[in-house]
Design a protein around this motif. Sequence first.
Motif, PDB file in Angstrom:
ATOM      1  N   THR A 166      45.186  10.578  33.921  1.00 13.64           N
ATOM      2  CA  THR A 166      45.543  11.972  34.185  1.00 13.64           C
ATOM      3  C   THR A 166      45.370  12.315  35.653  1.00 13.64           C
ATOM      4  O   THR A 166      46.230  12.939  36.287  1.00 13.64           O
ATOM      5  N   MET A 169      48.101  10.827  37.649  1.00  9.23           N
ATOM      6  CA  MET A 169      49.348  11.596  37.551  1.00  9.23           C
ATOM      7  C   MET A 169      49.274  12.857  38.397  1.00  9.23           C
ATOM      8  O   MET A 169      50.242  13.224  39.085  1.00  9.23           O
ATOM      9  N   LEU A 170      48.111  13.538  38.339  1.00  6.93           N
ATOM     10  CA  LEU A 170      47.942  14.747  39.158  1.00  6.93           C
ATOM     11  C   LEU A 170      48.016  14.415  40.646  1.00  6.93           C
ATOM     12  O   LEU A 170      48.625  15.151  41.435  1.00  6.93           O
ATOM     13  N   LYS A 172      49.590  11.895  41.952  1.00  2.60           N
ATOM     14  CA  LYS A 172      50.978  11.578  42.281  1.00  2.60           C
ATOM     15  C   LYS A 172      51.796  12.838  42.431  1.00  2.60           C
ATOM     16  O   LYS A 172      52.609  12.975  43.349  1.00  2.60           O
ATOM     17  N   SER A 173      51.580  13.803  41.507  1.00  2.00           N
ATOM     18  CA  SER A 173      52.298  15.079  41.594  1.00  2.00           C
ATOM     19  C   SER A 173      51.954  15.805  42.881  1.00  2.00           C
ATOM     20  O   SER A 173      52.824  16.357  43.559  1.00  2.00           O
ATOM     21  N   ALA A 174      50.650  15.807  43.222  1.00  2.00           N
ATOM     22  CA  ALA A 174      50.234  16.463  44.465  1.00  2.00           C
ATOM     23  C   ALA A 174      50.845  15.781  45.679  1.00  2.00           C
ATOM     24  O   ALA A 174      51.253  16.430  46.639  1.00  2.00           O
ATOM     25  N   LEU A 176      53.715  14.122  45.728  1.00  2.00           N
ATOM     26  CA  LEU A 176      55.133  14.484  45.780  1.00  2.00           C
ATOM     27  C   LEU A 176      55.317  15.900  46.306  1.00  2.00           C
ATOM     28  O   LEU A 176      56.222  16.184  47.095  1.00  2.00           O
ATOM     29  N   SER A 177      54.416  16.824  45.854  1.00  2.00           N
ATOM     30  CA  SER A 177      54.485  18.209  46.334  1.00  2.00           C
ATOM     31  C   SER A 177      54.236  18.275  47.830  1.00  2.00           C
ATOM     32  O   SER A 177      54.917  18.989  48.565  1.00  2.00           O
ATOM     33  N   SER A 180      57.225  17.027  49.592  1.00  2.00           N
ATOM     34  CA  SER A 180      58.272  18.043  49.602  1.00  2.00           C
ATOM     35  C   SER A 180      57.973  19.128  50.628  1.00  2.00           C
ATOM     36  O   SER A 180      58.851  19.570  51.370  1.00  2.00           O
TER      37      SER A 180
END
Length: 288
Positions: A166, A169-170, A172-174, A176-177, A180
């Motif tokens: 988890t 994944m968080l 990785k999301s951070a 990517l954010s 961006s």
Amino acid sequence: MTQIHISIRKPKTGGLDPVTGTLRFRPVRRHFDAAKNLIIAASFDADLSESGELTVDLLPTTSAFVWQVVELADTPQAYTRYVEVPDSKTKVEYADLVEVDAGTFVPKDMTGSQLLKVRRASTQSEAETLSAQYPDELVFFNETASVAKAAAALSTLESITAEAQTNAMLAKSAMLSAQSSADSATATQSDLSSLASNASMAAASVANDSQTVADTVNAVAAKGESAIATIDSTVQAVKDKAEAATTVLPSTGTTEGTTDTGTTEETTEEPGKDSTPAKAKKATVKGA
């Protein structure tokens, strides 16, 4: 059963000759096998072939027994070995069997070394206490408690693994954010740079136009001042001429606004002087 291959030779001039004879096999100590059969310490014999070889099937040894092998070959005396037999699906060479001490079943290679000491405990707590008390000894305890502890440890590991996934994944999301946001910031910076460049060009253009306007205003002001000076000079000249014209006018006889006396010239004759007309009187302009 494990197949054991035995090959015995004797030296001769220029080589080796096969040995004939018999080998005797006996399990040391009576014991129970996996099927709960009582195996007594009875022996059996097997003969070597003419080539000095023999393949025999033996039960794999356990902690309860080992095999005694007596070599009754054509030698002056017999030789006895005590060996462990592994549980193997493939053929094992007699020379590769581990030879052990007949009384302790400890491999001869370990003779003189410290034996492994084992203690048994009924609970995990007792085992931990014994382990602390006897650090050089192996302590066993209740299997159920061990399984329960292992299950709890496994559950904990699974929970940690799930949490790690988890978090990954968080993360990785951070990431990517953040990427961006970085891309957006780069684009915004590019736009700002473009706007700054355009503003700089516009400011330069305005400054240039302002200078041109200022130069034009200065030129117009200078021309205006020159024109005003010229006008002032012209007006002053006209005014001067007008004042001169109102002060002295040329003699023309009768002047508008004068009283005609009927006499234009006066002649005075005096003895000894020529008769000359008198000077004309000044004409007076009314209202002057």
